[in-house]
Design a protein around this motif. Structure first.
Motif, PDB file in Angstrom:
ATOM      1  N   THR A 160       0.854  -1.182   0.000  1.00 57.94           N
ATOM      2  CA  THR A 160       0.000   0.000   0.000  1.00 57.94           C
ATOM      3  C   THR A 160       0.894   1.238   0.000  1.00 57.94           C
ATOM      4  O   THR A 160       1.939   1.262   0.644  1.00 57.94           O
ATOM      5  CB  THR A 160      -0.944   0.028   1.218  1.00 57.94           C
ATOM      6  N   VAL A 161       0.456   2.248  -0.753  1.00 58.24           N
ATOM      7  CA  VAL A 161       1.264   3.453  -0.937  1.00 58.24           C
ATOM      8  C   VAL A 161       0.490   4.649  -0.421  1.00 58.24           C
ATOM      9  O   VAL A 161      -0.674   4.857  -0.799  1.00 58.24           O
ATOM     10  CB  VAL A 161       1.588   3.669  -2.436  1.00 58.24           C
ATOM     11  N   ILE A 162       1.118   5.412   0.484  1.00 59.39           N
ATOM     12  CA  ILE A 162       0.460   6.617   0.982  1.00 59.39           C
ATOM     13  C   ILE A 162       1.375   7.820   0.758  1.00 59.39           C
ATOM     14  O   ILE A 162       2.540   7.670   0.387  1.00 59.39           O
ATOM     15  CB  ILE A 162       0.112   6.502   2.490  1.00 59.39           C
ATOM     16  N   GLY A 163       0.835   8.996   1.005  1.00 57.70           N
ATOM     17  CA  GLY A 163       1.602  10.220   0.802  1.00 57.70           C
ATOM     18  C   GLY A 163       0.660  11.372   0.555  1.00 57.70           C
ATOM     19  O   GLY A 163      -0.461  11.170   0.112  1.00 57.70           O
ATOM     20  N   SER A 164       1.130  12.585   0.856  1.00 58.22           N
ATOM     21  CA  SER A 164       0.249  13.742   0.745  1.00 58.22           C
ATOM     22  C   SER A 164      -0.066  14.050  -0.715  1.00 58.22           C
ATOM     23  O   SER A 164       0.545  13.482  -1.619  1.00 58.22           O
ATOM     24  CB  SER A 164       0.912  14.957   1.391  1.00 58.22           C
ATOM     25  N   LEU A 190      -1.463  -2.401 -10.692  1.00 60.12           N
ATOM     26  CA  LEU A 190      -1.375  -1.034 -10.176  1.00 60.12           C
ATOM     27  C   LEU A 190      -2.777  -0.499  -9.887  1.00 60.12           C
ATOM     28  O   LEU A 190      -3.628  -0.467 -10.773  1.00 60.12           O
ATOM     29  CB  LEU A 190      -0.686  -0.118 -11.195  1.00 60.12           C
ATOM     30  N   LEU A 191      -2.991  -0.084  -8.642  1.00 60.23           N
ATOM     31  CA  LEU A 191      -4.298   0.439  -8.253  1.00 60.23           C
ATOM     32  C   LEU A 191      -4.090   1.843  -7.704  1.00 60.23           C
ATOM     33  O   LEU A 191      -3.456   2.023  -6.672  1.00 60.23           O
ATOM     34  CB  LEU A 191      -4.921  -0.452  -7.164  1.00 60.23           C
ATOM     35  N   ASP A 192      -4.602   2.853  -8.417  1.00 57.53           N
ATOM     36  CA  ASP A 192      -4.401   4.231  -7.961  1.00 57.53           C
ATOM     37  C   ASP A 192      -5.699   4.769  -7.386  1.00 57.53           C
ATOM     38  O   ASP A 192      -6.566   5.224  -8.128  1.00 57.53           O
ATOM     39  CB  ASP A 192      -3.917   5.104  -9.124  1.00 57.53           C
ATOM     40  N   GLU A 193      -5.820   4.725  -6.068  1.00 56.55           N
ATOM     41  CA  GLU A 193      -7.026   5.215  -5.383  1.00 56.55           C
ATOM     42  C   GLU A 193      -8.281   4.744  -6.098  1.00 56.55           C
ATOM     43  O   GLU A 193      -9.190   5.537  -6.363  1.00 56.55           O
ATOM     44  CB  GLU A 193      -7.018   6.747  -5.330  1.00 56.55           C
ATOM     45  N   THR A 252      -3.549   4.687  -1.641  1.00 60.77           N
ATOM     46  CA  THR A 252      -4.757   5.016  -0.898  1.00 60.77           C
ATOM     47  C   THR A 252      -4.522   6.304  -0.125  1.00 60.77           C
ATOM     48  O   THR A 252      -3.390   6.653   0.197  1.00 60.77           O
ATOM     49  CB  THR A 252      -5.157   3.889   0.069  1.00 60.77           C
ATOM     50  N   HIS A 253      -5.597   7.017   0.143  1.00 56.65           N
ATOM     51  CA  HIS A 253      -5.476   8.230   0.945  1.00 56.65           C
ATOM     52  C   HIS A 253      -5.811   7.970   2.403  1.00 56.65           C
ATOM     53  O   HIS A 253      -5.771   8.881   3.217  1.00 56.65           O
ATOM     54  CB  HIS A 253      -6.375   9.330   0.381  1.00 56.65           C
ATOM     55  N   SER A 254      -6.160   6.727   2.701  1.00 54.89           N
ATOM     56  CA  SER A 254      -6.503   6.417   4.086  1.00 54.89           C
ATOM     57  C   SER A 254      -5.370   5.649   4.747  1.00 54.89           C
ATOM     58  O   SER A 254      -5.027   4.540   4.354  1.00 54.89           O
ATOM     59  CB  SER A 254      -7.794   5.602   4.110  1.00 54.89           C
ATOM     60  N   MET A 255      -4.777   6.264   5.760  1.00 54.74           N
ATOM     61  CA  MET A 255      -3.682   5.613   6.482  1.00 54.74           C
ATOM     62  C   MET A 255      -4.161   4.336   7.145  1.00 54.74           C
ATOM     63  O   MET A 255      -3.440   3.347   7.218  1.00 54.74           O
ATOM     64  CB  MET A 255      -3.159   6.546   7.566  1.00 54.74           C
ATOM     65  N   LYS A 256      -5.388   4.387   7.621  1.00 57.20           N
ATOM     66  CA  LYS A 256      -5.964   3.232   8.293  1.00 57.20           C
ATOM     67  C   LYS A 256      -6.022   2.060   7.310  1.00 57.20           C
ATOM     68  O   LYS A 256      -5.548   0.958   7.598  1.00 57.20           O
ATOM     69  CB  LYS A 256      -7.374   3.612   8.771  1.00 57.20           C
ATOM     70  N   GLN A 257      -6.569   2.353   6.139  1.00 59.74           N
ATOM     71  CA  GLN A 257      -6.682   1.325   5.108  1.00 59.74           C
ATOM     72  C   GLN A 257      -5.301   0.812   4.695  1.00 59.74           C
ATOM     73  O   GLN A 257      -5.096  -0.382   4.502  1.00 59.74           O
ATOM     74  CB  GLN A 257      -7.387   1.938   3.905  1.00 59.74           C
ATOM     75  N   ALA A 258      -4.364   1.735   4.614  1.00 59.48           N
ATOM     76  CA  ALA A 258      -3.010   1.355   4.187  1.00 59.48           C
ATOM     77  C   ALA A 258      -2.408   0.322   5.136  1.00 59.48           C
ATOM     78  O   ALA A 258      -1.640  -0.550   4.719  1.00 59.48           O
ATOM     79  CB  ALA A 258      -2.123   2.578   4.115  1.00 59.48           C
ATOM     80  N   GLY A 293      -3.101  -5.440   2.735  1.00 60.25           N
ATOM     81  CA  GLY A 293      -1.777  -5.703   2.166  1.00 60.25           C
ATOM     82  C   GLY A 293      -0.770  -6.143   3.212  1.00 60.25           C
ATOM     83  O   GLY A 293      -1.116  -6.361   4.383  1.00 60.25           O
ATOM     84  N   ASN A 294       0.479  -6.294   2.765  1.00 56.22           N
ATOM     85  CA  ASN A 294       1.486  -6.749   3.715  1.00 56.22           C
ATOM     86  C   ASN A 294       2.740  -5.882   3.757  1.00 56.22           C
ATOM     87  O   ASN A 294       3.747  -6.246   4.346  1.00 56.22           O
ATOM     88  CB  ASN A 294       1.861  -8.214   3.445  1.00 56.22           C
ATOM     89  N   ARG A 295       2.653  -4.721   3.137  1.00 55.75           N
ATOM     90  CA  ARG A 295       3.781  -3.793   3.197  1.00 55.75           C
ATOM     91  C   ARG A 295       3.250  -2.393   2.914  1.00 55.75           C
ATOM     92  O   ARG A 295       2.309  -2.235   2.127  1.00 55.75           O
ATOM     93  CB  ARG A 295       4.811  -4.201   2.142  1.00 55.75           C
ATOM     94  N   THR A 296       3.806  -1.393   3.560  1.00 59.38           N
ATOM     95  CA  THR A 296       3.337  -0.020   3.343  1.00 59.38           C
ATOM     96  C   THR A 296       4.528   0.900   3.079  1.00 59.38           C
ATOM     97  O   THR A 296       5.523   0.848   3.808  1.00 59.38           O
ATOM     98  CB  THR A 296       2.558   0.491   4.578  1.00 59.38           C
ATOM     99  N   VAL A 297       4.412   1.696   2.020  1.00 58.75           N
ATOM    100  CA  VAL A 297       5.451   2.699   1.801  1.00 58.75           C
ATOM    101  C   VAL A 297       4.809   4.077   1.780  1.00 58.75           C
ATOM    102  O   VAL A 297       3.658   4.231   1.360  1.00 58.75           O
ATOM    103  CB  VAL A 297       6.239   2.491   0.479  1.00 58.75           C
ATOM    104  N   MET A 298       5.571   5.049   2.272  1.00 57.36           N
ATOM    105  CA  MET A 298       5.085   6.417   2.193  1.00 57.36           C
ATOM    106  C   MET A 298       5.990   7.225   1.274  1.00 57.36           C
ATOM    107  O   MET A 298       7.208   7.155   1.365  1.00 57.36           O
ATOM    108  CB  MET A 298       5.044   7.069   3.561  1.00 57.36           C
ATOM    109  N   LEU A 299       5.340   7.986   0.378  1.00 63.17           N
ATOM    110  CA  LEU A 299       6.096   8.859  -0.518  1.00 63.17           C
ATOM    111  C   LEU A 299       5.959  10.291  -0.032  1.00 63.17           C
ATOM    112  O   LEU A 299       4.926  10.687   0.502  1.00 63.17           O
ATOM    113  CB  LEU A 299       5.555   8.777  -1.949  1.00 63.17           C
TER     114      LEU A 299
END
Ligand SMILES: Nc1ncnc2c1ncn2[C@@H]1O[C@H](COP(=O)(O)OP(=O)(O)OP(=O)(O)O)[C@@H](O)[C@H]1O
Ligand SMILES: [Mg+2]
Lengths: 264, 300
Positions: free
Chosen positions: A36-40, A171-174, A206-212, A216-222
């Motif tokens: 899962t990928v998060i970031g502002s 690839l899933l973008d939001e 995803t824009h939801s940290m909770k969901q991130a 899934g099994n790994r989370t990265v923040m950009l």
């Protein structure tokens, strides 16, 4: 396996609007990982996914999918390995074509297309089986125009289309962002189900940290076109949203408030 | 009322313009590529067929070469757009203008007559039909054969990829479709059909003329839009039939208008009438939805 090394990309180079979207982004996703990928806003998440898909060409860096260097290949030449679902439910399908025609397009993703009939009898069982797994009754509406379906239904079909043939990365973008909460939950559960049963390798923005953290099994923040942190396994288990924010602050050595960073 | 000869004449040209409308359907509707090349590829087809027939070629082979020439012209337009990023409309205008010179070069003069030459129609005159019915019979057969082939193509894997390219290029690329190649193929196919129409027109009229392409695009569009109004094009077959029916209806309407002395119209008014009709056809559906919109809002 897919690996991106030191990707750099500046939009509008040499203009007053010069905008460095990727500033040395590196990430390796192993077979079977669901990241899962998060970031502002503006962190470069979509740009990164577009770079992986071939929709934008990076200025420098290297993208390797299954040991093949695809850095300079256009989208359609990567499509045999890269599957996508867009944020906009209207973007992933053709509304003027029927459901079966859309599926027939997807079953040939990245393969040669000839002059034989596109919607073949031998596909029908696979089409109706996969559609009936959605429990939306779409298996009885194969001939209906895609445009007659709701946004959630179309997004569910887009997901099916992306998983109809094997890929090295999904690839899933939001892809649930444009749906109402109930439909979003349905599509997210479907996503998890498909990824788990087909053991897909996936990258989900995803824009939801909770969901991130839940999915899934790994989370990265950009942040500003780079990976600021990357957690998986034990380190990730039991982590909560506030821990994530703490992590971010520690990494960057700066103070951020929830809202400016992420919504939800 | 129309004389029998005028009626068959309208059918004959209507069927030829049905082929043009097929081409315009592919560019404007399937690919969403506004292509004006047709004003050049129609006389190109006529010129190529006429010159080859005069050089002693078999008329069907000459007609085949006219298709190839039309396809080449379409490919040039599409490549200007895809490879050089020139706006599609402008790219087609450039090709159209260039074709004017090319057509003059091919013919060596502004017009050529096919007096006494064998054309694709010649053997059909021996069937014992009335003189003015012969071209109609042959062109009905040609139009139907082309219709079936196009229909099969649009249902094929490649045809479906072409439809996706026009409808949603981002999705098409993500599915591995080379959208640039599809545009080249589609615009070439479209102008190949227009080249065929030009070749048949030259043979049925017994002459080719550099100016015979003027306004072909508008007449083709009129046929397409008119046909769509008559026959809602919800499927590919219906859309293709709409092209033929629209073209025939258009030619009949023109024939009636010119025939009605009370209107005082003359042949040279044709382009003006066509432009007005196309404008109405484009605007009217919008007006209709606006009216129903307003009406339903009042009710709500
Ligand atoms: N086609 C483009 N042309 C110019 N600038 C662009 C383009 N696409 C993105 N950008 C810029 O690149 C930066 C990164 O954008 P990107 O869309 O990747 O962010 P994101 O992380 O997906 O944000 P969001 O959460 O809002 O979707 C932004 O500053 C954006 O304005
Ligand atoms: Mg984004």
């Amino acid at each position: 396996m897919i690996s991106a090394t030191d990707l750099k990309l500046t939009f509008g180079k040499g203009t007053p609007l010069e905008n460095p979207a990727l500033r040395g982004m590196s990430l390796t996703v192993n077979q079977g990982e669901f990241v899962t990928v998060i970031g502002s806003n503006g962190a470069g998440k979509s740009t990164f996914l577009n770079a992986l898909a071939g929709e934008v060409m990076v200025d420098s860096g290297k993208i390797v999918v299954d040991n093949q260097d695809v850095t300079r290949l256009p989208t359609h030449k990567r499509a045999n390995r890269v599957a996508r679902v867009f944020q906009d439910p209207l973007a992933g399908t053709c509304e003027n074509l029927s459901i079966e025609e859309n599926l027939a397009l997807a079953i040939k993703r990245g393969q040669r297309r000839g002059l034989t009939s596109a919607v073949k009898k031998q596909y029908m069982k696979q089409f109706s089986d996969s559609l009936s797994s959605l429990n939306l009754g779409l298996e009885n509406r194969l001939g209906d125009k895609m445009g007659l379906l709701s946004g959630g239904q179309r997004q569910a079909v887009s997901l099916l289309m992306a998983s109809l043939t094997p890929s090295s990365i999904l690839l899933l973008d939001e892809h649930t962002a444009a749906l109402d909460p109930k439909t979003a939950r349905f599509v997210l559960e479907l996503t998890e189900h498909i990824i788990a049963t087909q053991q897909l390798t996936a990258l989900m923005v995803t824009h939801s940290m909770k969901q991130a953290l839940e999915v899934g099994n790994r989370t990265v923040m950009l942040h500003q076109g780079q990976v600021v942190f990357d957690i998986a396994g034990k380190e990730r288990d039991g982590l909560e949203v506030k821990d994530l924010l703490g992590l971010f602050e520690k990494q960057r050595g700066l103070q951020v408030d929830d809202d400016s960073l992420l919504l939800g | 009322m129309l004389s029998e000869i005028a009626f068959y004449g309208a059918l004959e040209t209507g069927l030829i313009y049905g082929l043009v409308a097929f081409g315009i359907y592919i560019s404007f509707r399937v690919l969403d590529f506004p292509d004006l090349t047709v004003d050049g590829s129609f006389p190109l087809g006529a010129a190529v067929a006429a010159m080859l027939i005069m050089a002693g070629w078999n008329p069907w082979l000459a007609t085949g070469m006219a298709i190839v020439a039309g396809m080449a012209a379409g490919a040039v337009t599409a490549l200007l757009n895809v490879k050089l990023n020139i706006l599609n409309l402008l790219a087609s205008i450039l090709t159209m203008i260039a074709l004017y010179s090319v057509n003059l070069r091919i013919m060596g003069r502004p017009n050529v007559a096919l007096l006494g030459e064998d054309t694709v129609l010649t053997p059909w005159y021996e069937l014992g039909l009335e003189f003015h019915q012969v071209p109609v019979l042959l062109f009905v057969i040609v139009a139907l054969v082309v219709l079936v082939l196009l229909w099969r193509f649009m249902k094929s894997e490649t045809g479906l990829a072409m439809r996706a390219t026009g409808a949603n290029p981002r999705m098409a690329r993500a599915q591995g479709i080379a959208t640039g190649a599809m545009i080249v193929l589609g615009v070439a196919l479209s102008n190949g059909l227009v080249g065929l129409a030009g070749a048949l027109f030259a043979q049925s009229q017994g002459a080719a003329d550099v100016t015979m392409g003027v306004g072909v695009i508008v007449i083709g569009l009129a046929s397409l839009i008119g046909g769509e109004a008559v026959l809602t094009p919800s499927t590919v077959v219906r859309a293709l039939f709409a092209c033929i029916i629209g073209a025939i209806v258009y030619r009949l309407a023109i024939a009636f208008a010119l025939n009605a002395d009370a209107l005082g119209l003359q042949a040279q008014d044709l382009n003006l009438i066509t432009a007005v009709l196309v404008t109405l056809a484009i605007v009217l559906p919008g007006v209709r939805t606006k009216l129903t919109h307003r009406f339903s809002r009042k009710q709500a």
